[in-house]
Design a protein around this motif. Structure first.
Motif, PDB file in Angstrom:
ATOM      1  N   LEU A  41       7.649  31.692 -23.162  1.00 54.45           N
ATOM      2  CA  LEU A  41       6.884  32.938 -23.083  1.00 54.45           C
ATOM      3  C   LEU A  41       6.939  33.514 -21.667  1.00 54.45           C
ATOM      4  CD1 LEU A  41       3.749  32.160 -25.302  1.00 54.45           C
ATOM      5  CD2 LEU A  41       5.847  33.387 -25.918  1.00 54.45           C
ATOM      6  N   GLN A  42       8.150  33.508 -21.116  1.00 52.32           N
ATOM      7  CA  GLN A  42       8.378  34.065 -19.783  1.00 52.32           C
ATOM      8  C   GLN A  42       9.578  35.002 -19.820  1.00 52.32           C
ATOM      9  OE1 GLN A  42       8.823  30.408 -17.491  1.00 52.32           O
ATOM     10  NE2 GLN A  42       6.762  30.644 -16.670  1.00 52.32           N
ATOM     11  N   LEU A  43       9.582  35.977 -18.926  1.00 49.30           N
ATOM     12  CA  LEU A  43      10.711  36.895 -18.838  1.00 49.30           C
ATOM     13  C   LEU A  43      11.872  36.231 -18.104  1.00 49.30           C
ATOM     14  CD1 LEU A  43       8.952  40.273 -17.945  1.00 49.30           C
ATOM     15  CD2 LEU A  43       9.602  39.387 -20.203  1.00 49.30           C
ATOM     16  N   GLU A  44      13.081  36.618 -18.474  1.00 50.35           N
ATOM     17  CA  GLU A  44      14.289  36.088 -17.857  1.00 50.35           C
ATOM     18  C   GLU A  44      15.292  37.213 -17.657  1.00 50.35           C
ATOM     19  OE1 GLU A  44      14.344  31.586 -19.848  1.00 50.35           O
ATOM     20  OE2 GLU A  44      15.705  33.156 -20.600  1.00 50.35           O
ATOM     21  N   VAL A  45      16.148  37.055 -16.649  1.00 50.87           N
ATOM     22  CA  VAL A  45      17.258  37.973 -16.438  1.00 50.87           C
ATOM     23  C   VAL A  45      18.464  37.442 -17.211  1.00 50.87           C
ATOM     24  CG1 VAL A  45      18.879  38.930 -14.756  1.00 50.87           C
ATOM     25  CG2 VAL A  45      16.461  38.743 -14.192  1.00 50.87           C
ATOM     26  N   VAL A  46      19.075  38.302 -18.018  1.00 51.79           N
ATOM     27  CA  VAL A  46      20.231  37.886 -18.819  1.00 51.79           C
ATOM     28  C   VAL A  46      21.406  38.808 -18.535  1.00 51.79           C
ATOM     29  CG1 VAL A  46      18.850  36.865 -20.668  1.00 51.79           C
ATOM     30  CG2 VAL A  46      19.438  39.294 -20.778  1.00 51.79           C
ATOM     31  N   ASP A  47      22.603  38.290 -18.741  1.00 50.88           N
ATOM     32  CA  ASP A  47      23.816  39.095 -18.592  1.00 50.88           C
ATOM     33  C   ASP A  47      24.073  39.876 -19.873  1.00 50.88           C
ATOM     34  OD1 ASP A  47      24.449  38.210 -15.982  1.00 50.88           O
ATOM     35  OD2 ASP A  47      25.292  36.357 -16.812  1.00 50.88           O
ATOM     36  N   VAL A  48      24.540  41.104 -19.714  1.00 50.74           N
ATOM     37  CA  VAL A  48      24.871  41.956 -20.853  1.00 50.74           C
ATOM     38  C   VAL A  48      26.378  42.207 -20.826  1.00 50.74           C
ATOM     39  CG1 VAL A  48      24.524  44.199 -21.944  1.00 50.74           C
ATOM     40  CG2 VAL A  48      22.605  43.053 -20.802  1.00 50.74           C
ATOM     41  N   VAL A  49      27.064  41.773 -21.862  1.00 51.34           N
ATOM     42  CA  VAL A  49      28.527  41.883 -21.932  1.00 51.34           C
ATOM     43  C   VAL A  49      28.913  43.094 -22.768  1.00 51.34           C
ATOM     44  CG1 VAL A  49      30.660  40.725 -22.595  1.00 51.34           C
ATOM     45  CG2 VAL A  49      28.729  39.382 -21.717  1.00 51.34           C
ATOM     46  N   ASP A  50      29.770  43.935 -22.196  1.00 53.80           N
ATOM     47  CA  ASP A  50      30.307  45.115 -22.895  1.00 53.80           C
ATOM     48  C   ASP A  50      29.210  46.008 -23.465  1.00 53.80           C
ATOM     49  OD1 ASP A  50      32.925  44.254 -22.376  1.00 53.80           O
ATOM     50  OD2 ASP A  50      32.981  43.046 -24.208  1.00 53.80           O
ATOM     51  N   GLY A  51      28.082  46.070 -22.783  1.00 52.25           N
ATOM     52  CA  GLY A  51      27.008  46.956 -23.208  1.00 52.25           C
ATOM     53  C   GLY A  51      26.232  46.501 -24.421  1.00 52.25           C
ATOM     54  N   ASP A  52      26.522  45.299 -24.920  1.00 49.26           N
ATOM     55  CA  ASP A  52      25.845  44.803 -26.122  1.00 49.26           C
ATOM     56  C   ASP A  52      24.512  44.153 -25.743  1.00 49.26           C
ATOM     57  OD1 ASP A  52      25.142  43.967 -28.622  1.00 49.26           O
ATOM     58  OD2 ASP A  52      26.820  42.565 -28.894  1.00 49.26           O
ATOM     59  N   TRP A  53      23.530  44.978 -25.446  1.00 47.55           N
ATOM     60  CA  TRP A  53      22.237  44.465 -25.000  1.00 47.55           C
ATOM     61  C   TRP A  53      21.459  43.795 -26.132  1.00 47.55           C
ATOM     62  CZ3 TRP A  53      18.084  46.557 -27.506  1.00 47.55           C
ATOM     63  CH2 TRP A  53      18.258  47.799 -28.126  1.00 47.55           C
ATOM     64  N   GLU A  54      21.746  44.188 -27.369  1.00 47.09           N
ATOM     65  CA  GLU A  54      21.033  43.584 -28.501  1.00 47.09           C
ATOM     66  C   GLU A  54      21.403  42.116 -28.663  1.00 47.09           C
ATOM     67  OE1 GLU A  54      22.300  46.761 -31.232  1.00 47.09           O
ATOM     68  OE2 GLU A  54      20.170  46.938 -31.760  1.00 47.09           O
ATOM     69  N   SER A  55      22.691  41.805 -28.492  1.00 49.24           N
ATOM     70  CA  SER A  55      23.120  40.401 -28.587  1.00 49.24           C
ATOM     71  C   SER A  55      22.547  39.568 -27.449  1.00 49.24           C
ATOM     72  CB  SER A  55      24.653  40.312 -28.571  1.00 49.24           C
ATOM     73  OG  SER A  55      25.202  40.922 -29.731  1.00 49.24           O
ATOM     74  N   ALA A  56      22.303  40.216 -26.318  1.00 50.73           N
ATOM     75  CA  ALA A  56      21.716  39.522 -25.170  1.00 50.73           C
ATOM     76  C   ALA A  56      20.203  39.392 -25.312  1.00 50.73           C
ATOM     77  CB  ALA A  56      22.067  40.249 -23.882  1.00 50.73           C
ATOM     78  N   ASP A  57      19.654  39.968 -26.384  1.00 48.45           N
ATOM     79  CA  ASP A  57      18.215  39.896 -26.672  1.00 48.45           C
ATOM     80  C   ASP A  57      17.379  40.561 -25.578  1.00 48.45           C
ATOM     81  OD1 ASP A  57      16.155  39.281 -28.401  1.00 48.45           O
ATOM     82  OD2 ASP A  57      15.769  37.307 -27.521  1.00 48.45           O
ATOM     83  N   VAL A  58      17.870  41.704 -25.101  1.00 49.10           N
ATOM     84  CA  VAL A  58      17.145  42.461 -24.082  1.00 49.10           C
ATOM     85  C   VAL A  58      15.944  43.159 -24.737  1.00 49.10           C
ATOM     86  CG1 VAL A  58      17.268  44.410 -22.476  1.00 49.10           C
ATOM     87  CG2 VAL A  58      19.172  42.797 -22.638  1.00 49.10           C
ATOM     88  N   ILE A  59      14.809  43.142 -24.063  1.00 47.77           N
ATOM     89  CA  ILE A  59      13.587  43.752 -24.580  1.00 47.77           C
ATOM     90  C   ILE A  59      13.677  45.277 -24.541  1.00 47.77           C
ATOM     91  CG2 ILE A  59      11.086  43.993 -24.245  1.00 47.77           C
ATOM     92  CD1 ILE A  59      11.091  41.333 -22.856  1.00 47.77           C
ATOM     93  N   VAL A  60      13.173  45.897 -25.576  1.00 49.33           N
ATOM     94  CA  VAL A  60      13.010  47.345 -25.592  1.00 49.33           C
ATOM     95  C   VAL A  60      11.604  47.650 -25.080  1.00 49.33           C
ATOM     96  CG1 VAL A  60      12.848  49.409 -27.039  1.00 49.33           C
ATOM     97  CG2 VAL A  60      14.637  47.709 -27.478  1.00 49.33           C
ATOM     98  N   HIS A  61      11.511  48.535 -24.096  1.00 48.14           N
ATOM     99  CA  HIS A  61      10.219  48.809 -23.471  1.00 48.14           C
ATOM    100  C   HIS A  61       9.269  49.525 -24.428  1.00 48.14           C
ATOM    101  CE1 HIS A  61       7.243  49.288 -20.460  1.00 48.14           C
ATOM    102  NE2 HIS A  61       7.429  50.571 -20.242  1.00 48.14           N
ATOM    103  N   ASP A  62       8.079  48.995 -24.537  1.00 48.80           N
ATOM    104  CA  ASP A  62       7.009  49.579 -25.344  1.00 48.80           C
ATOM    105  C   ASP A  62       5.803  49.749 -24.433  1.00 48.80           C
ATOM    106  OD1 ASP A  62       5.010  50.291 -27.082  1.00 48.80           O
ATOM    107  OD2 ASP A  62       5.113  48.483 -28.316  1.00 48.80           O
ATOM    108  N   VAL A  63       5.489  50.987 -24.072  1.00 53.52           N
ATOM    109  CA  VAL A  63       4.429  51.235 -23.100  1.00 53.52           C
ATOM    110  C   VAL A  63       3.049  50.825 -23.611  1.00 53.52           C
ATOM    111  CG1 VAL A  63       5.638  53.089 -21.892  1.00 53.52           C
ATOM    112  CG2 VAL A  63       4.188  53.635 -23.868  1.00 53.52           C
ATOM    113  N   THR A  64       2.928  50.567 -24.907  1.00 53.72           N
ATOM    114  CA  THR A  64       1.624  50.170 -25.452  1.00 53.72           C
ATOM    115  C   THR A  64       1.437  48.658 -25.479  1.00 53.72           C
ATOM    116  OG1 THR A  64       2.400  50.101 -27.761  1.00 53.72           O
ATOM    117  CG2 THR A  64       1.632  52.229 -26.925  1.00 53.72           C
ATOM    118  N   ASN A  65       2.459  47.903 -25.054  1.00 54.17           N
ATOM    119  CA  ASN A  65       2.379  46.445 -25.070  1.00 54.17           C
ATOM    120  C   ASN A  65       1.783  45.950 -23.745  1.00 54.17           C
ATOM    121  OD1 ASN A  65       2.914  43.613 -25.000  1.00 54.17           O
ATOM    122  ND2 ASN A  65       4.542  43.896 -26.499  1.00 54.17           N
TER     123      ASN A  65
END
Length: 222
Positions: A130-154
């Motif tokens: 339950l901690q944030l991590e920096v991940v590498d994104v290959v060829d722009g595929d951020w979904e496969s890298a499990d990058v968070i989508v910002h939700d201002v209400t969270n």
């Protein structure tokens, strides 16, 4: 509420302030401050603020943050990093410098993935720790890298973004949290409207409600 943070008390000739970093040398702390700095955004969020944002005084993205703060219904809090050229020059240069901004700044946009480094890196949530991590994104595929989508209400993620340690993480900038709940005054107006629904204003009826007395020549009668 705009809090201009330059991590120093400039008007008192460079005394260390509540936001000064550990080790800050000043006339009042010549050997370096040992005080852990306060986080204005964490303080605001902990106090129940419904809009919390962060920006840099000369950054082109600051006007958008100010517009979002103005559009928010209720009190808005913005921490603005401001360089004190006299007593604390370039203290924010590590993340404010234009030449390294792509790698050191995380610009948050509601509904957009948390990417930086020109899209080659992102912020992910480790669901085990339950901690944030920096991940590498290959060829722009951020979904496969499990990058968070910002939700201002969270609110939970907003707190984690505020607590990210710069160096290990980029500096999170933009609207961190925006709770659309009704304001106090809107809730009071709605409450009054609900209480008055279906009723006719009758001042005389209100005055006559409950115990009343009629005064006659012989004295008051209940």
């Amino acid at each position: 509420v705009m809090l201009f943070n330059n991590e120093i008390y400039g008007l008192t000739k460079g005394q260390y302030s509540p936001t000064s970093r550990e080790g800050t040398q000043s006339p009042s702390t010549p050997y370096g401050s040992v005080d852990r700095p306060a986080s204005p955004c964490a303080f605001a969020l902990g106090a129940g603020a419904r809009f919390v944002a962060r920006g840099i005084d000369i950054h082109k993205g600051l006007p958008d943050v100010l517009k979002a703060a103005h559009a928010h219904k209720g009190t808005s809090f913005i921490e603005i990093f401001q360089n004190c050229i006299v007593y604390n020059k370039d203290v924010f240069e590590e993340f404010a410098a234009k030449k390294t901004a792509a790698d050191t700044q995380l610009h948050l946009l509601d509904g957009e993935p948390m990417l930086f480094g020109k899209g080659t890196k992102g912020i992910s949530l480790n669901r085990k720790t339950l901690q944030l991590e920096v991940v590498d994104v290959v060829d722009g595929d951020w979904e496969s890298a499990d990058v968070i989508v910002h939700d201002v209400t969270n609110r939970s993620v907003a707190h984690m973004l505020i607590e990210m340690q710069f160096g290990e993480f980029p500096m999170a900038l933009g609207v961190l949290y925006d709770d659309p709940r009704p304001t106090f005054e809107a809730a009071v107006v709605a409450q009054n409207a609900s209480a008055a629904a279906g009723k006719k204003p009758d001042l005389q009826g209100l005055l006559s409600k409950g115990q009343t007395w009629t005064v006659t020549e012989d004295g008051p009668e209940l």
